[in-house]
Write a protein that holds these residues in place. Structure first.
Motif, PDB file in Angstrom:
ATOM      1  N   GLY A 190       0.796  -1.219   0.000  1.00  0.00           N
ATOM      2  CA  GLY A 190       0.000   0.000   0.000  1.00  0.00           C
ATOM      3  C   GLY A 190       0.832   1.273   0.000  1.00  0.00           C
ATOM      4  O   GLY A 190       0.319   2.366   0.193  1.00  0.00           O
ATOM      5  N   GLU A 193      -0.070   3.866  -4.733  1.00  0.00           N
ATOM      6  CA  GLU A 193      -1.489   3.717  -5.074  1.00  0.00           C
ATOM      7  C   GLU A 193      -1.654   3.072  -6.436  1.00  0.00           C
ATOM      8  O   GLU A 193      -0.893   3.349  -7.360  1.00  0.00           O
ATOM      9  N   ALA A 199      -7.468  -1.266  -3.590  1.00  0.00           N
ATOM     10  CA  ALA A 199      -6.357  -1.927  -2.911  1.00  0.00           C
ATOM     11  C   ALA A 199      -5.764  -2.970  -3.848  1.00  0.00           C
ATOM     12  O   ALA A 199      -6.460  -3.550  -4.688  1.00  0.00           O
ATOM     13  N   TRP A 200      -4.463  -3.207  -3.716  1.00  0.00           N
ATOM     14  CA  TRP A 200      -3.741  -4.149  -4.586  1.00  0.00           C
ATOM     15  C   TRP A 200      -4.397  -5.525  -4.554  1.00  0.00           C
ATOM     16  O   TRP A 200      -4.571  -6.160  -5.595  1.00  0.00           O
TER      17      TRP A 200
END
Length: 950
Positions: A190, A193, A199-200
């Motif tokens: 994180g 971005e 979120a990844w």
RNA sequence: GCCCCCGUAGCCCAAUUGGCAGAGGCACACGACUCAAAAUCGUGCAAGUGUGAGUUCGAGUCUCACCGGGGGCACCA
């Protein structure tokens, strides 16, 4: 050269004797590994002796082994580097000098297509032939370090480097390349971005993969590329001429969107420009690179149109208030949206192109520009364009300004749109004048500036005020800063930098090149092969040529030859998750790939574990602040080649080197610390009345006219080549005079950097010099040594040591022409003094031989040997000047009166200025000139002259 | 059109960076060697630095303009 006739002394230095000597010493060097330069580490190290810290790495731009043989122009630079390398070896340095071959490329492939021979066969044959020719010239190359880019062991590492670049991204925060795995970690943690903010972990594997791929330094793009149907391949921007033709073959190039491999050289644009300052390169080459990278600082500004905005790039945001209209490139994506239904109020006749509606005008104009080739667009600089029917708002002053399309704005640069400021831009001024658009001064032009020209210089801002900001009274630079601040604050734009440099199109649809170490899985995702799967060897195929098309067939598509090797393309591999089917990439790398890093392989050519051992790289190329200053980027010490590689090879190579440096593989930040461009050897050529070339060597001159076969012919001057029938081969020169004569002649023709005409008839001068020198040491009839142990005279010593001092300087500064002249001068003196007596003093003979050795190594070795030295002179000694012979006891001063030489006098060289002045004024001619009067002024330049002003 | 480099004996080139224009080679002329020629050796020959102005005690060298040659970029906002 006659030889063997009754009257020629048996031991005269002529071509035959030179030939024997040369072969003998070449064999000796080869048998003894005389030119082997030890490495600090690995198989090429030498345990028996300590590593000298003083080293020199000299390199020639390696040749393409063409099948047509060399002419005398080719080895010019090679001889220059050899002389330089030899001199440095003699003064005790560890010198690395070798030569390899840039052997991938089109000619071998085209020959293969014609004859059915495998390109490897032709290439290897040509390399052998090339080596035969250059070996005769006696270069001191470390033969253990020869490489060819086509060697599988070499291109394995080219592929390996490709993978390193592929598996890297450019970290803007640290301003360097880093492994892509670190980027993944940053996303996962994180710290960075994702593009859409999720979120990844919420991204699918394919989405993650896409995000990562978008950061790689090698990526696949769908953008328009240069497609040359006549060549059957795409080519890089750098390989397209200004006329829109391929540099090789002159085929038309079409911009066509194709899926292609690109290298993100643009990530390095700033460093490639900035680091030029650290390099000892010709200013000309630096400026060509700066030009090509084309960095310009300015701002992006958005002009609202309805609910859209046109973004422009400008280097002159300070003139924003003076923007009275806008222009889009005809291909700009917003054009359709901006084309109004009907001509609005205020549209002038000149704007409409005579069409009934904007749509018709735009369509007609676009059709017209698409038909114009790049060449036409260049030839007719007349400004053309049409009004779209829309108005944009100038964000600075709220004015509605008309939006045009015109082909003087290029889609490929900036944003493809400009804010037109006719008062301060020549092109905009021309357009505004023709289309009756308002011209508003926002920078005060100096008095006397013509009214019919744009003013593009510096000055004070005027007419530039709105309710938030006033630029009035500011200079251009301050106005730029102020308006950029305002634009950013209001969200209308931001300061930015533009580059002309584009990413490097890296794939070619040919056969004879390095295959990509990439396979595709079932989904078509490219997968880099693991290191242990290298090399990917080029498969044998039936057809070596890509499909080529009508050169003008823009609609055609590339069909690479490797695609037909289905057994090779379709492959089952275990890449960690069990055996699976994959498809190989069928492109090959461009010819520049191998030359991007070959200097690194010269350093460690046999290393099977690494492309180069860091210890060896550090030694040969690492920065040396003590010698070159604290900003030294490192790199090899001298790189010699033609100026034609100023942009392509030298830019690509710097790029790869910087990536490898960033990734921690190299201590040097630049590949070539010092660059030198040798000149070209040119030649006269002759055409007959039909314009057909006639053999230049059979042309005779009479009364300033030229004749061939009784007919008068016309002289031309230019390149040497078979087609002009003016080619002279180095082998011919070696046959006629010997290689040493040839080497000496080429070096004495003039400065290495200059282009100069070849003159076979002049070569004899160099030959006579070597003959005279030989004769001073060896009896021509008996072959006996004719040297004595006699003491040298004072004048011998003075000339000898002066020569030593200046020859050393000349060799170190690459001034081989003057070094040669000084050796001849010394030789002439010795000939005059000792040529007709019994013997030459050894104290003269030996230093002369040693000083000659860098230029004429064979004859020097032979004489050195005959003088009784069992060892080669390749590693020295080199004569050292004795200071005491460099100063004279007395000096002859010219005495000038008002700058004209009127008399001369000789005074002690340690005489003070006052004594010299007194002596000058006492000179009877000077006294007569003064005629009892006082001189106005007397200038004494110590050691030089006296000037009396009356 | 813009930018850069270069113009020195008939030719290729030097000139300590503002200090005596000439080091070297080719060509040419004369001489030696040779029956003769070639090769070789020796001796000699030459321009005032593209043109014009300027700065300076002094300019091939620095400045400006022009002429000639070579190269790079060429609608890059």
């Amino acid at each position: 050269m006659t030889d063997g006739s009754d009257t020629t002394p048996a031991q005269r230095y002529n071509a035959a004797l030179a030939g024997q000597i040369e072969r003998r010493w070449q064999d000796y060097w080869s048998d003894h590994g005389t030119y082997h330069a030890p490495n600090p580490a690995g198989p090429l190290s030498d345990e028996s002796a300590p590593m000298p810290s003083d080293k020199l790495f000299v390199q020639d731009m390696f040749p393409y082994p063409s099948g047509s043989g060399l002419h005398v122009g080719h080895p010019l630079g090679f001889i220059g580097t050899d002389v330089f390398a030899r001199y440095n070896r003699m003064i005790g340095r560890n010198v690395l000098h070798t030569m390899g071959f840039d052997a991938f490329g089109l000619p071998a492939e085209q020959y293969a297509v014609q004859t059915g021979t495998h390109p490897r066969t032709t290439t290897e044959h040509n390399i052998e032939r090339y080596l035969d020719q250059i070996r005769r010239l006696g270069f001191g190359h470390d033969e253990r370090r020869r490489i060819a880019t086509t060697d599988i062991e070499f291109y394995k590492w080219t592929q390996w480097i490709f993978l390193q670049i592929f598996n890297s991204y450019y970290d803007d925060r640290e301003n360097k390349a880093r492994p892509i795995a670190e980027l993944e970690k940053q996303f996962a943690a994180g710290e960075r971005e994702t593009p859409d903010g999720r979120a990844w972990s919420e991204l699918s594997a394919a989405e993650q993969r896409k995000v990562i791929d978008d950061h790689r330094l090698v990526y696949i793009s769908e953008a328009p590329v240069n497609w040359a149907p006549g060549l059957g391949t795409v080519v890089a921007n750098e390989e397209v001429t200004a006329e829109g033709l391929t540099e090789r073959g002159n085929f038309p190039v079409f911009r066509k969107p194709l899926r292609q491999w690109m290298m993100r050289i643009t990530a390095y644009a700033d460093r490639l420009v900035d680091d030029l300052a650290l390099l000892d390169w010709p200013e000309k080459v630096k400026s060509m690179q700066r030009n090509w990278i084309g960095r310009s600082r300015g701002a992006n500004v958005r002009f609202p149109v309805g609910d859209e905005a046109i973004e422009v790039f400008t280097t002159r945001p300070d003139t924003l208030f003076g923007s009275t209209y806008m222009v889009l490139a005809p291909e700009h994506p917003l054009v359709d949206k901006l084309t109004a239904d009907a001509w609005p109020e205020g549209a002038k006749d000149a704007w409409t192109g005579g069409a009934a509606t904007p749509a018709e005008a735009v369509e007609a104009y676009r059709k017209e520009t698409s038909r114009k080739s790049d060449l036409d667009r260049q030839e007719t600089r007349e400004k053309t364009g049409v009004f779209t029917g829309s108005f944009a708002t100038n964000p600075a002053n709220g004015e509605f300004i008309p939006v045009f399309i015109a082909d003087y704005v290029l889609m490929g640069y900036g944003t493809g749109a400009v804010m037109a400021v006719p008062a301060h831009d020549e092109r905009d001024f021309e357009f505004a004048t023709k289309f009756e658009l308002p011209i508003l001064q926002t920078i005060e032009a100096p008095d006397g500036h013509p009214a019919d020209e744009a003013y593009t210089g510096d000055g004070t801002a005027i007419n530039s005020t709105n309710e938030d900001i006033s630029l009035n009274g500011l200079g251009v630079d301050d106005a730029k800063k102020a308006i950029i601040g305002w634009l950013e604050e209001k969200g209308h734009g931001e300061g930015t930098v533009q580059y002309k440099l584009r990413d490097w199109l890296f794939a070619r649809q040919r056969y004879w090149g390095e295959p990509f170490p990439i396979v595709y899985d079932e989904d078509g995702t490219p997968i880099p092969l693991p290191e242990d799967q290298l090399p990917v060897v080029l498969p044998d195929v039936d057809e070596y040529s890509p499909k080529t098309f009508d050169p003008d067939d823009a609609e055609s598509e590339p069909e690479p030859p490797l695609a037909k090797a289905t057994d090779w393309v379709e492959v089952t591999l275990d890449l960690g998750d069990g055996p699976k089917k994959y498809r190989r990439d069928t492109n090959v790398m461009p010819q520049w790939a191998g030359s991007c890093w070959y200097q690194l392989r010269y350093i460690d050519p046999t290393n099977g574990e690494k492309f180069v051992d860091p210890e060896n790289e550090q030694y040969w190329m690492g920065p040396r602040a003590a010698e070159h200053g604290v900003n030294d980027p490192g790199g090899l010490d001298l790189y010699v080649g033609g100026v034609e590689h100023a942009v392509l090879h030298l830019l690509y190579s710097r790029f790869w080197h910087k990536v490898l440096h960033d990734l921690g593989f190299l201590s040097s930040a630049e590949p070539y610390r010092k660059l030198f461009n040798q000149g070209y050897i040119q030649a006269y050529a002759y055409t007959d009345s039909r314009g057909v070339y006639v053999p230049a060597e059979e042309v005779t001159e009479a009364d300033g006219k030229y004749f061939y076969d009784g007919e008068e012919v016309t002289q031309e001057y230019g390149k040497m080549g078979k087609s002009l029938k003016n080619s002279v081969a180095p082998d011919e020169m070696a046959d006629t005079f010997g290689a040493d004569t040839f080497r000496f002649y080429e070096m004495s023709m003039g400065p290495l950097a200059d282009s100069k005409p070849w003159a076979t008839k002049d070569v004899v001068g160099a030959h006579r010099f070597l003959q005279r020198l030989w004769r001073l040491i060896v009896d021509e009839t008996t072959g006996e040594l004719r040297v004595s142990d006699d003491e040298l005279s004072e004048s011998d010593l003075k000339l000898l040591h002066k020569t030593i001092a200046s020859v050393r300087e000349d060799y170190a500064e690459l001034r081989f022409n003057t070094a040669g002249a000084k050796l001849i001068e010394l030789n002439n003196h010795v000939t005059k003094t000792y040529g007709s007596v019994e013997a030459t003093p050894r104290g003269l003979a030996e230093p002369m031989v040693l000083m000659l050795a860098p230029m004429c190594p064979h004859i020097a070795e032979e004489l050195w040997h005959r003088l009784g030295h069992p060892d080669t002179l390749v590693h020295g000694p080199f004569p050292v000047p004795d200071e005491k012979y460099l100063v004279d006891d007395t000096v002859e001063y010219p005495i000038q009166v008002n700058g004209k030489v009127r008399s001369r006098m000789t005074v002690a060289s340690d005489a003070g200025s006052g004594d010299v002045q007194a002596a000058a004024l006492a000179d009877e001619k000077i006294a007569a000139a003064l005629d009892g009067g006082e001189p106005k002024k007397v200038i004494v330049v110590p050691g030089k002259l006296v000037n009396v002003v009356v």
